[in-house]
Design an enzyme around this catalytic site. Structure first.
Site, PDB file in Angstrom:
ATOM      1  CB  SER A 131      -0.987   0.031   1.369  1.00 28.77           C
ATOM      2  OG  SER A 131      -0.310   0.038   2.220  1.00 28.77           O
ATOM      3  N   GLY A 152       0.664   3.895   8.700  1.00 30.00           N
ATOM      4  CA  GLY A 152       0.653   2.298   8.561  1.00 30.00           C
ATOM      5  C   GLY A 152       0.633   1.874   7.081  1.00 30.00           C
ATOM      6  CG  ASP A 291      -3.616   1.451   8.987  1.00 31.13           C
ATOM      7  OD1 ASP A 291      -2.612   1.502   8.424  1.00 31.13           O
ATOM      8  OD2 ASP A 291      -4.160   0.582   9.524  1.00 31.13           O
ATOM      9  CG  HIS A 292      -1.778   4.629   2.883  1.00 30.02           C
ATOM     10  ND1 HIS A 292      -1.203   3.968   1.718  1.00 30.02           N
ATOM     11  CD2 HIS A 292      -2.325   5.696   2.121  1.00 30.02           C
ATOM     12  CE1 HIS A 292      -1.578   4.620   0.555  1.00 30.02           C
ATOM     13  NE2 HIS A 292      -2.345   5.613   0.853  1.00 30.02           N
ATOM     14  CB  SER A 293      -2.544  -0.988   6.066  1.00 29.15           C
ATOM     15  OG  SER A 293      -3.642  -1.025   7.011  1.00 29.15           O
TER      16      SER A 293
END
Length: 356
Positions: A131, A152, A291-293
């Protein structure tokens, strides 16, 4: 005689050391791994933005990463180091594809919202879905982008035999990736025409606009790839995945994008947006706003699905390509299910049930 037979069986079940593979933190080839890069608080040092949690078929859940994301001693660094070394040294014997909707040094693209790395030789290779924008950069030595320190990020790496890259190439024709560097020549171009075409920017031209396929790893573990083209015109999770997996889903994604879709309870299976994540000690707790997940997990252990992939839940991405890679594994399901601390119910906030 029995000892020799048992040794032969054990060796046969291990990944081939001579082939391209996912690697763990100790430098050993593994069938698959999952890395969760942890967010960094504003007042912490940059090193805190490079810490990660790790799991593979041996850990039975999350463990602390032994290294940092910018070092080649870590699982992601060790695995991608093959790209920098093997792809240069063995040019005629390897193929690779790098794709990212936000490639190194460039702005975002309107092509598929998908990021990943493929590297293989004529025996085996790996597919790494992740990601992280602007990563990896093949024009420099292995490094971690400064833009990816704060939030993240998620990684899923699977080692596949050569034959599976035919199907992987076909899936890329649906996800429509922005390929910013590739080499698919000679035998690879002949054997894997879909992978070559996707690398050149081709995509599916007619219905169906989505495709799922079961992929079998080097050690025989089944993963299901879900891929959709932009003309699918619906959310990956509520429009397809929940029904395909026959399960309600908790979905973790980047919630600072525009046009966020609310949790969806309109169909036979519900899709809930995760709002807060918490690792068990010594791992941290954090909001999805940092959180970029992109991952999802079934709300119940039966069927016990967990998926790591590319897509957010927002209006724009209903009309972009992308996908996810799912596995039905009790330890992986429990690892992700345990992270869900808070989610948005269709009527308001909900606390995630505790694992029994």
């Amino acid at each position: 005689m029995l000892r020799l037979l048992l040794l032969a069986v054990a060796l046969a079940c291990r990944p081939a050391r001579g082939g391209i593979s996912c690697y763990d933190d100790a430098g050993q080839p593994v069938d698959w791994f999952i890395v969760y890069k942890l967010p960094k608080s504003h007042h912490h040092t940059p090193a805190e933005g490079k810490r990660y949690m790790y799991q593979d078929q041996h850990t039975q859940g999350w463990v602390e990463g032994r290294s940092l994301m910018d070092r080649t001693e870590g699982a992601v660094g060790r695995t991608l180091q093959q790209l920098y070394v093997e792809a240069t040294r063995r040019q005629e014997e390897t193929a690779y594809v790098l794709y990212n909707d936000e490639p190194p040094g460039e702005l975002s693209s309107s092509k598929g919202h998908t990021k990943g790395v493929i590297l293989l030789d004529t025996t085996q290779g790996f597919w790494m879905l992740h990601s992280t924008p602007h990563f990896p950069d093949l024009q420099t030595n292995y490094s971690w982008p400064r833009s990816a320190l704060l939030n993240g990020q998620s990684f899923l790496c699977v080692t596949f035999p050569y034959s599976q890259f035919k199907e992987i190439g076909r899936q890329l024709l649906f996800t429509d990736p922005l390929v910013y560097d590739y080499r698919v020549e000679g035998t690879f171009a002949q054997d894997l025409p879909a992978l070559l075409n996707a690398s050149k920017g081709c995509h599916v031209q007619q219905e169906p606009w989505n495709s799922s396929v079961t992929l079998t790893s080097l050690e025989g573990k089944e993963f299901v790839s879900f891929a959709k083209f932009g003309r699918f015109g619906d959310d990956l999770y509520s429009g397809w995945l929940a029904q395909a997996l026959a399960s309600d889903l908790y979905v973790e994604f980047w919630q600072r994008s525009h046009g966020i879709l609310p949790s969806n309870c309109s169909g036979p299976f519900r899709v809930y947006n995760v709002e807060a994540v918490a690792f068990q000690e010594p791992g941290p707790a954090f909001s999805t706003m940092v959180d970029h997940s992109k991952w999802c997990v079934a709300t119940e252990s039966d069927p016990g699905w967990a998926c790591v992939g590319d897509m957010n839940r927002n209006h724009a991405e209903e009309w972009r390509g992308g996908g996810t890679l799912c596995v039905r594994d009790p330890a992986v399901w429990k690892a992700f299910h345990s992270l869900v601390q808070k989610y948005a119910d269709c009527k308001g906030a909900g606390e995630a049930p505790q694992d029994g």
